[in-house]
Each structure stands twice: as structure tokens, then as C-alpha cells.
Design an enzyme around this catalytic site. Structure first.
Site, PDB file in Angstrom:
ATOM      1  N   ALA A 167     -12.271   1.941  14.582  1.00  0.00           N
ATOM      2  CA  ALA A 167     -13.374   1.858  13.623  1.00  0.00           C
ATOM      3  C   ALA A 167     -13.931   0.448  13.522  1.00  0.00           C
ATOM      4  CB  ALA A 167     -12.909   2.334  12.246  1.00  0.00           C
ATOM      5  N   GLN A 168     -15.106   0.379  12.930  1.00  0.00           N
ATOM      6  CA  GLN A 168     -15.791  -0.881  12.643  1.00  0.00           C
ATOM      7  C   GLN A 168     -16.094  -0.897  11.146  1.00  0.00           C
ATOM      8  OE1 GLN A 168     -18.239  -2.435  15.826  1.00  0.00           O
ATOM      9  NE2 GLN A 168     -19.957  -2.652  14.417  1.00  0.00           N
ATOM     10  N   ASP A 181       2.541  -1.770   6.788  1.00  0.00           N
ATOM     11  CA  ASP A 181       2.030  -2.935   7.520  1.00  0.00           C
ATOM     12  C   ASP A 181       1.687  -4.033   6.527  1.00  0.00           C
ATOM     13  OD1 ASP A 181       1.281  -4.403   9.728  1.00  0.00           O
ATOM     14  OD2 ASP A 181      -0.739  -3.585   9.812  1.00  0.00           O
ATOM     15  N   ALA A 234     -15.173  -6.527  10.535  1.00  0.00           N
ATOM     16  CA  ALA A 234     -14.079  -6.373  11.500  1.00  0.00           C
ATOM     17  C   ALA A 234     -14.420  -5.250  12.458  1.00  0.00           C
ATOM     18  CB  ALA A 234     -12.767  -6.075  10.774  1.00  0.00           C
ATOM     19  N   SER A 235     -13.855  -5.328  13.661  1.00  0.00           N
ATOM     20  CA  SER A 235     -14.045  -4.280  14.659  1.00  0.00           C
ATOM     21  C   SER A 235     -12.720  -4.057  15.374  1.00  0.00           C
ATOM     22  CB  SER A 235     -15.131  -4.667  15.670  1.00  0.00           C
ATOM     23  OG  SER A 235     -15.301  -3.653  16.642  1.00  0.00           O
ATOM     24  N   ALA A 236     -12.183  -2.837  15.262  1.00  0.00           N
ATOM     25  CA  ALA A 236     -10.930  -2.490  15.915  1.00  0.00           C
ATOM     26  C   ALA A 236     -11.167  -1.344  16.873  1.00  0.00           C
ATOM     27  CB  ALA A 236      -9.870  -2.125  14.871  1.00  0.00           C
ATOM     28  N   SER A 237     -10.101  -0.821  17.438  1.00  0.00           N
ATOM     29  CA  SER A 237     -10.260   0.198  18.478  1.00  0.00           C
ATOM     30  C   SER A 237     -10.802   1.509  17.932  1.00  0.00           C
ATOM     31  CB  SER A 237      -8.916   0.443  19.169  1.00  0.00           C
ATOM     32  OG  SER A 237      -7.940   0.832  18.228  1.00  0.00           O
ATOM     33  N   LYS A 271     -16.158   1.899   6.439  1.00  0.00           N
ATOM     34  CA  LYS A 271     -15.354   1.993   7.658  1.00  0.00           C
ATOM     35  C   LYS A 271     -15.936   3.130   8.490  1.00  0.00           C
ATOM     36  CE  LYS A 271     -10.515   2.473   9.150  1.00  0.00           C
ATOM     37  NZ  LYS A 271      -9.116   2.622   8.665  1.00  0.00           N
TER      38      LYS A 271
END
Length: 448
Positions: free
Chosen positions: A138-139, A291, A133-136, A154
Site C-alpha cells: 500500500a501507499q 511490530d 510512505a510507500s510499501a509493497s 492507506k
């Protein structure tokens, strides 16, 4: 049973101190980020002057997406804060997506080796160069330790924290300008959201704190004798401020009934475990997972329920939870009078609330709640549009009666709506509050 408590998370404030890089370097990078921000705003202004004039919520959402990480997160928070913002802004910002490119693996390698002070090969036996996964911020990459354990790494993206600090400073300075062009927003609402987002995102950049959350959640489970749920174990010796190595869970997410049935004969029991664990954490742990969309709950191969992604956590005062529990029960049982009384207790009222009139208006909300499409919730995602619409309806009803809700109300109610929808799809025969197997309220009453 004694109540489990842990050390509270410190509130993070914007810091202008050095953080591992030279002050001159900070100043140059900060100046470049400000120039980049001003350039985006200038393009937006030029478009406005040339005749492209969409509605203000649309214009702001498009601008936020162009500005990147900090502003996208701010937009997502607006989307989930119907108690703070007008409905047209909440609805528009639900389109605010966190689009982030995948970083090349050499960049990830450099960050890991810099943070942990050792070569990648000495730390891990194997690392998948393709991210999970890749988010704003961290990857995430799959890996294996030399001792044989499967893990995920992470890795914080370079420069993220510096961008956040610069952006938040700029946001405070720009707040009055935003008020002038968007009179529908109040300065109090903007400042409150910025403050909350600042604290949450800067804490999220310190992976030591997320490791603390993982350990404390597992300590809470052990202290309450709960061996049916688990959070990933952090590996401290392979973790640092910008790198977090965690146990990798193997299982299936609670997103598809047929997949779930293929892995368990008792999907209802799986939901009961998740529900009892989460509700108990509201009172017995010093934070709760904020969440709980289905993508963050897993049925593991050994039958336990795995709670993953502790990047968003919340804190609940006991007196607020008592009122919230009455609200949840009233909604579930279709008791408009009880729901109205709980809303009047939770909300920050500007005037005396006519509870009887409020109860009559809530009857229409009960109908909307009954007809909410449960399948949409199982798609996951923190900005589920149908859930938000129901939440916004309830907030509007409250506001019509002089009630303004604290943000923790929206945060908790949204998690409750998620669970209520899971039950409608995965275990429709189960009553959220009446089923004997789901002993949330009895458990909490015995503990207090």
C-alpha cells in the site's frame, strides 16, 4: 475486571474464486505472473551456469528481491525466524529490503474512487499528492475530510492481491525444487513459513480487517480503563477493502531521546504507558501488536501514547504467555535457572532436557544481552540485526539441548528485546520488572 475478548480473525486460505474480475482476466494475469517468475529463475540459473555462484543464501536472497513483493516478504519472515531456519539464511535475509517505487497519484485516485464509488473531491477536502510512505502492499497519503478532521489514506496498490495468490500457488509447487537445491532447509519449515506468510499477507490485503483491529484495540483500551494510550480511529464511511481512511496522529516517534525530552518532562512515564499497554494486551485482548519498533510508537501532542500500523498482529494462548512471562522475567533478572526452566516449558522438545546444563549455557547469553547496543534498536525496523543476533544465540542454545521453539516464541521475544533496549536508552534508571510504576505482572496476576 473482566477479560476483554473480540471476534477472532479468520484464517485466510488461497482462493481460486472470482474476486471482482473475470475468470479469463485472472487466468491471463496469473499466467503472465508465472512467466515473469520463471524468467527471473531462468536468469538466476543462467548466471549459475555461467560461473556466478555465490553462497546459496546470497543467491536466494538476490532472487527473492528480483521476484518482488511476495518473495521479499517471505525473505523478511525468514530473517525473523531463527527458530525455523539455519543461521546463515537468517543472517543473509536480514538484508532483504522492501524496495517499492512510488505510484503516480492518478493511479491512487482511481483506486480510491473505484473502491468508494465517489469522486475524490466529494470524499475529501484535501489530499496530499505526495505520499507519506510507500510499501509493497500500500501507499499512504495525508488528507483532510470536509468535516475538518486530519486523516491518512492507506491505498492498496493495484493487482497486489492477485500477485500474492498466484505467487503462493507457485511457491507450493516449487517447494520440492527449492529443497533439492537447498538441502539445509526442511520441507516442514518452508511449508510452515509459506502458510503463515500467506495467511498474514492476504489478511493484510483486506483493509476491513485492519479497521477491525484498530476498533478492537481501542475497545480493549476502553474496557481496561486505559486512557493513556490510543490507536487511530478508522473512518468506515471512507474505507473499503482496498482503501482505509484513519485518524492522523500528530506527535513524535519514540526514536530520539532529545526529541522526546523536548516534548515531555517524563520520558520514563511515556515508556511505562507503552509497556503496560502492550503487555496487558497479551492477555486481555485477542491479539497483540507484533511490530513495536520505535517507529510504530508515538508520543502524541496530548501526552497519550499512540500505537500505529496494525498490519502485523499476533495471537497468544494463555498457557504460552505464562511460560513466556517467566522467561522474560528470568532474562531481565539474570536468573539462568528460571530462564532455562521456562525455555524447556515453551519449546517443543525432542528429548528430556537437562535444565541444569541448559542454565549453565544461558549464562553466556546473559552476557550478550547485557552488551547489546541499545541505540541500534531505536533506529526502528522489523529486522534489527543486533536484536536478531541475540535471539539467534538463544535459539541455538535451546537447539543444543533438544529444544525447538514455536514461531510465537521468536515473535514475542523480539518485542521484549525492543522494549528492554528502549528502557536502557530512554529510562536507564527504570527496572523493567521491578519498578513500582511498571505493574505488568501485578496487573496480570490480579486479573487471573
Amino acid at each position: 475486571m473482566s477479560k476483554y475478548t473480540g471476534n477472532g480473525l479468520p484464517r485466510v486460505r488461497i482462493s481460486r474464486r472470482r474476486s471482482g474480475i473475470g475468470l479469463a482476466g485472472d487466468t491471463v494475469r496469473g499466467g503472465l505472473r508465472v512467466m515473469q517468475t520463471l524468467n527471473v529463475l531462468a536468469r538466476t540459473g543462467a548466471g549459475w551456469l555461467s560461473g556466478r555462484r555465490p553462497p546459496t543464501p546470497v543467491l536466494l536472497r538476490e532472487t527473492f528481491e528480483s521476484l518482488g513483493t511476495t518473495y521479499i516478504k517471505l525473505g523478511q519472515l525468514i530473517a525473523s525466524s531463527p527458530s525455523l531456519f539455519p543461521a546463515d539464511y537468517v543472517e543473509e535475509f536480514q538484508k532483504c529490503l522492501d524496495r517499492t517505487p512510488v505510484l503516480p497519484f492518478p493511479v491512487i485516485r482511481r483506486t480510491i474512487e473505484s473502491e468508494l464509488g465517489r469522486s475524490l473531491e466529494s470524499l475529501y477536502a484535501w489530499v496530499d499528492t505526495q505520499p507519506l510512505a510507500s510499501a509493497s502492499i500500500a501507499q499512504v497519503h495525508a488528507a483532510r475530510l470536509h468535516s475538518g478532521e486530519d486523516v491518512v489514506i492507506k491505498v492498496q496498490k493495484p493487482g497486489v492481491e492477485h500477485v500474492l495468490v498466484t505467487d503462493f500457488n507457485f511457491l507450493y509447487m516449487a517447494a520440492r525444487v527449492v529443497e533439492l537445491i537447498t538441502p539445509g532447509l526442511s520441507r516442514t519449515a518452508i511449508a510452515g513459513v509459506i502458510d503463515e506468510l500467506q495467511s498474514a499477507m492476504l489478511e493484510e490485503c483486506d483493509f476491513h480487517k485492519e479497521a477491525d483491529n484498530l476498533e478492537r484495540f481501542n475497545e480493549f483500551l476502553a474496557a481496561t480503563g486505559n486512557d493513556r494510550a490510543v490507536a487511530p480511529k478508522p473512518y468506515r464511511e471512507f474505507s473499503a477493502r482496498r482503501v482505509l481512511t484513519m485518524e492522523r496522529f500528530h506527535g513524535v516517534p519514540l526514536t530520539d531521546l532529545e526529541v522526546l525530552k523536548a516534548h515531555t518532562d517524563d520520558p520514563t512515564g511515556t515508556l511505562v504507558i507503552a509497556l503496560n499497554t502492550w503487555f496487558s494486551s497479551l492477555m486481555l485482548c485477542d491479539f497483540f501488536h507484533a511490530d513495536v519498533h520505535a517507529g510504530n510508537l508515538m508520543l502524541l501532542e496530548d501526552g497519550r501514547v499512540g500505537f500505529i500500523d496494525f498490519g502485523i498482529v499476533g495471537h497468544m494462548r494463555p498457557e504460552v504467555w505464562q511460560a513466556m512471562s517467566q522467561l522474560f522475567e528470568g532474562i531481565s533478572q539474570g536468573d539462568s535457572q528460571q530462564t532455562a526452566e521456562a525455555m524447556a516449558s515453551i519449546g517443543m522438545t525432542r528429548e528430556k532436557v537437562d535444565v541444569a546444563a541448559l542454565a549453565r549455557d544461558i549464562d553466556a547469553f546473559q552476557s550478550r544481552l547485557t552488551h547489546l547496543d541499545p541505540a541500534a534498536v531505536l533506529e526502528g525496523g522489523r529486522n534489527d540485526r543486533e536484536v536478531n543476533k541475540v535471539l539467534m544465540d538463544l535459539v541455538r542454545i535451546g537447539e543444543q539441548h533438544g529444544i525447538r521453539f514455536p514461531r510465537e516464541f521468536a515473535l514475542l521475544l523480539k518485542q521484549f528485546l525492543y522494549f528492554d533496549r528502549y528502557i536502557q536508552v530512554l529510562a536507564p534508571e527504570m527496572d523493567l520488572f521491578g519498578d513500582a510504576r511498571l505493574d505488568v505482572w501485578g496487573t496480570l496476576d490480579r486479573l487471573h
